[in-house]
Design an enzyme around this catalytic site. Structure first.
Site, PDB file in Angstrom:
ATOM      1  N   ASP A   9      69.709  36.596  91.286  1.00 51.15           N
ATOM      2  CA  ASP A   9      68.764  37.665  91.664  1.00 51.15           C
ATOM      3  C   ASP A   9      67.337  37.165  91.394  1.00 51.15           C
ATOM      4  O   ASP A   9      66.628  37.687  90.545  1.00 51.15           O
ATOM      5  CB  ASP A   9      69.049  38.958  90.875  1.00 51.15           C
ATOM      6  CG  ASP A   9      68.958  38.773  89.348  1.00 51.15           C
ATOM      7  OD1 ASP A   9      68.691  39.779  88.653  1.00 51.15           O
ATOM      8  OD2 ASP A   9      69.146  37.631  88.865  1.00 51.15           O
ATOM      9  N   HIS A 239      66.886  32.043  79.610  1.00 57.42           N
ATOM     10  CA  HIS A 239      68.128  32.685  80.064  1.00 57.42           C
ATOM     11  C   HIS A 239      68.939  31.836  81.080  1.00 57.42           C
ATOM     12  O   HIS A 239      69.720  30.999  80.702  1.00 57.42           O
ATOM     13  CB  HIS A 239      67.842  34.062  80.683  1.00 57.42           C
ATOM     14  CG  HIS A 239      67.161  35.029  79.787  1.00 57.42           C
ATOM     15  ND1 HIS A 239      67.653  35.430  78.568  1.00 57.42           N
ATOM     16  CD2 HIS A 239      65.990  35.711  79.946  1.00 57.42           C
ATOM     17  CE1 HIS A 239      66.837  36.327  78.019  1.00 57.42           C
ATOM     18  NE2 HIS A 239      65.818  36.512  78.827  1.00 57.42           N
TER      19      HIS A 239
HETATM   20  O1  RIB Z   1      68.819  39.488  80.667  1.00 53.16           O
HETATM   21  C1  RIB Z   1      68.378  38.337  81.332  1.00 53.16           C
HETATM   22  C2  RIB Z   1      68.921  38.294  82.715  1.00 53.16           C
HETATM   23  O2  RIB Z   1      68.441  39.408  83.446  1.00 53.16           O
HETATM   24  C3  RIB Z   1      68.447  37.058  83.504  1.00 53.16           C
HETATM   25  O3  RIB Z   1      69.432  36.698  84.430  1.00 53.16           O
HETATM   26  C4  RIB Z   1      67.230  37.552  84.211  1.00 53.16           C
HETATM   27  O4  RIB Z   1      66.998  36.854  85.440  1.00 53.16           O
HETATM   28  C5  RIB Z   1      67.623  38.966  84.510  1.00 53.16           C
HETATM   29  O5  RIB Z   1      68.380  38.962  85.696  1.00 53.16           O
HETATM   30 CA    CA Z   2      68.865  36.440  86.784  1.00 49.98          CA
END
Ligand code: RIB
Ligand code: CA
Length: 314
Positions: A9, A239
């Site tokens: 996303d 992340h």
């Molecule tokens: O909590 C972090 C996640 O949520 C990552 O994938 C960031 O891109 C959002 O989608």
């Molecule tokens: Ca993400």
């Protein structure tokens, strides 16, 4: 060689995950599939096409998937990722076009093509993955494994929520989809906030300054992606690329196997990834369903980002 599909996303950290995946000779990106999450499906699709065009990649299908979660309304994360979803990065409108197939169609077809050798790396909500599992339950035998960025498991001091006190955004955004995936029996690894918010894995202001000072197109893109977050908070959790690193270098993470279920009823704790661990009776081994990441070699991970994405050395 790992054949992978990134389900994403995009999203600032999604963009870094995509850049790392394409810069890693251990991985062959077979497709990029888009899911609603940080931004709308339409915006995420455009962002993915922009990134592949930036990389000069024109032979990897980008396929759009879910426009909303399975049962709930969508809530974006533009407050974190910026109005476009790519922070302050500005990329030209893409000439590349979306594949005519849906995300699920591409996932199912690639699972047939690479029977037993395809790894999915979902770094957004799990709506597309759940849809693929519901469309073809036996896909769990076809896939080598699924390595998600998602969850907050309370297994390290950093395993707290980011969208509420106990839940991580990707799981929170579509908790029902996450439960479908966690129940599916697919070989599943979860890279959660327990490791992605560990300061040893984050981009510091100094690291951002070093990147910003390099003056190259790649470095400039990464600096622009993260400028807002780093200037606002003094650091940025990366992340999603940690999930990619866990596939290209499995020994970069340490895992514990657990039984995990997803809170789908309570609004207070919606999306919590609940690890079964009663003090008097641990989970039975056969009910365990997730390898949960509890450690990452932060120095090695950040070195991969700097060498492969920022400097273009793989
Ligand atoms: O909590 C972090 C996640 O949520 C990552 O994938 C960031 O891109 C959002 O989608
Ligand atoms: Ca993400």
């Amino acid at each position: 060689m790992e054949h992978i599909i990134i389900d994403t996303d995009p999203g600032v950290d999604d963009a870094l995950a995509i850049l790392l995946a394409f810069a890693s000779p251990e991985l062959n990106v077979e497709a990029v599939t888009i899911v609603v999450g940080n931004v709308s499906l339409e915006q995420g699709s455009v962002n993915a096409l922009k990134l592949l065009e930036f990389l000069g990649v024109d032979d990897v299908p980008v396929a759009a998937g879910a426009v909303k979660p399975m049962l709930r309304g969508s809530r974006d994360a533009r407050s974190v990722h910026g109005d476009t979803g790519l922070g302050e990065a500005v990329l030209p409108e893409p000439r590349l076009r979306l594949d005519s197939r849906t995300a699920v169609e591409v996932i199912l077809q690639k699972a047939d093509e690479y029977e037993g050798e395809l790894t999915l790396i979902p770094v957004g909500p799990l709506t597309n993955i759940a849809a693929a599992v519901l469309a073809r339950p036996r896909i769990v035998e076809q896939l080598e494994r699924v390595v998600i960025m998602g969850g907050a498991f309370g297994l390290t001091p950093y395993g707290k929520g980011n969208v509420n006190s106990v839940a991580e955004f990707n799981i929170w955004h579509d908790p029902e989809a996450a439960q479908v995936v966690f129940d599916s029996g697919v070989p599943l690894t979860a890279v959660g906030l327990d490791v992605t918010t560990d300061p040893s894995n984050q981009m510091s202001k100094e690291m951002h300054g070093e990147i910003d000072g390099l003056g190259t197109e790649r470095a400039g893109l990464v600096a622009d992606l993260y400028r807002g977050n780093v200037m606002r908070r003094g650091y940025a959790s990366l992340h999603d690329p940690i999930a990619v690193a866990a596939v290209l270098a499995p020994d970069i993470v340490g895992v514990e196997r657990h039984r995990v279920d997803v809170e789908c009823v309570s609004e207070l704790s919606r999306g919590q990834t609940v690890v079964k661990r009663r003090f008097h009776r641990p989970a039975d081994p056969e009910e365990m369903n997730v390898d949960v990441c509890v450690s990452v070699d932060g120095e090695r991970f950040l070195g991969l980002v700097m060498d492969r994405v920022v400097r273009g050395v793989s």
